[in-house]
Write a protein that holds these residues in place. Structure first.
Motif: not given
Length: 342
Positions: A218-220, A243, A247, A223, A215-216, A150
């Motif tokens: 990853y959400d942004e 996940l 990912k 990877d 998680q935060n 990413t």
């Protein structure tokens, strides 16, 4: 390989005292006081304790430890070991700096060593074990930048203290060096080495926080995430496991977490290791040989005190060209042609 085989018996309640298996009649006793992460933190407390266990096996000493459940335990735990039963008292972690200093100055005949802390001016009866962690973290940042799909990496810490942020500094600067070498624009969320501002859980024990912070990130778009927070990072590893490593991948700290977090070992791209077991062992030997001196014992890439762990299950994801670049970076850091603290 940081595997731990030991038999322990709880020796108290309030201070959470434990005794290690071994001959308690040994002529030399090394005592350890942990930080709040606990003796089985898969991180720096556990790795430092391995040094005592190694000395127990190889040098015939006796070893014991006291676990700190909260910061208020530090002074009481150290003081409970005074009185002559410990030839060396080893405290683990930056947060024990003040309590160790106070005890050492009040007891000049007792020898102390503290992991991840140093004193200026030097205290004659305290040997600090410190590590050039940013050297190995720089390599980890370069690696992560080269592997990321990413182009976004993430990092967070437990508490904003130098022994945590040194990992974060090196990681970010390693990624920046990758960008400079390759003309890429990989970004790192969670830390700015210049402003010293970033993401912190403000604890070293909440796995829920480790999951939430990862998680935060990853959400942004991140990877690959580096949690510099002791056991908190196990929560990040659990998220990566759920996940899937395609990912989210994790970079471990302190120990090679492929070996210490065996249930989630497949989520670790690598680990930034501090060989605290080796430095603890050296401190014990120095004390036994009566060559103990106050000051600092520094672990670096050049002497093996810090390192980048193997890629293990993810080895095939790291191109040979990137491995060759990392080898060149290692040598450049050692010979001084690559600066990690610019």
């Amino acid at each position: 390989m940081l595997l731990f085989s030991r038999t322990m018996k709880r020796a108290g309640t309030g201070l959470c005292a434990w005794l290690a298996a071994g001959s308690m009649a040994a002529a030399f006793t090394a005592c350890q006081v942990t930080d709040t992460g606990g003796i089985d933190d898969n991180s720096f407390n556990q790795t430092a304790w391995k040094g005592v266990l190694d000395a127990q096996e190889q040098l015939g000493i006796s070893g014991r430890f006291l676990e700190s459940q909260a910061e208020t335990d530090y002074e009481a735990n150290i003081n409970s070991l005074l009185g002559g039963q410990c030839d060396i008292i080893i405290t683990v972690g930056f947060l024990l700096g003040d309590a160790t200093k106070a005890a050492a100055e009040a007891n000049p005949d007792q020898r102390f060593s503290i992991v991840d802390y140093s004193y200026d001016p030097v205290i004659p009866n305290v040997l600090g074990q410190i590590y050039a962690t940013d050297e190995a973290a720089f390599m980890a940042g370069y690696l992560a930048a080269g592997v990321s799909e990413t182009g976004i990496l993430g990092v967070f810490g437990g508490i904003n203290i130098p022994t945590v942020t040194v990992f974060m500094d090196g990681f970010v600067r390693g990624a920046e060096y990758y960008n400079a070498q390759h003309g890429t624009a990989v970004s790192v969320l969670g830390w700015d080495p210049e402003t010293k501002e970033g993401l912190f859980t403000n604890n070293f024990d909440s796995l829920d926080d480790g999951r939430a912070f990862a998680q935060n990130l990853y959400d942004e778009g991140a990877d690959i995430v580096l949690p510099v927070a002791g056991p908190v990072g196990l929560g990040s590893a659990a998220l990566a496991d759920e996940l899937g490593v395609e990912k989210l991948k994790i970079v471990g700290v302190d120990a090679d977490l492929y070996y210490t977090d065996t249930e989630k070992q497949h989520v670790y791209l690598t680990s930034i290791t501090k060989q605290m077991d080796a430095t603890v062992m050296q401190v014990i030997e120095n004390t036994m040989n009566d060559t103990f001196e106050g000051g600092n014992l520094v672990g670096s890439l050049s002497n093996g005190g810090v390192d980048l762990a193997p890629f293990h299950d993810m080895d095939a994801l790291v191109p040979d060209s990137l491995k060759q670049e990392l080898a060149g970076i290692r040598q450049g850091i050692i010979d001084g042609t690559i600066a990690v603290d610019r």
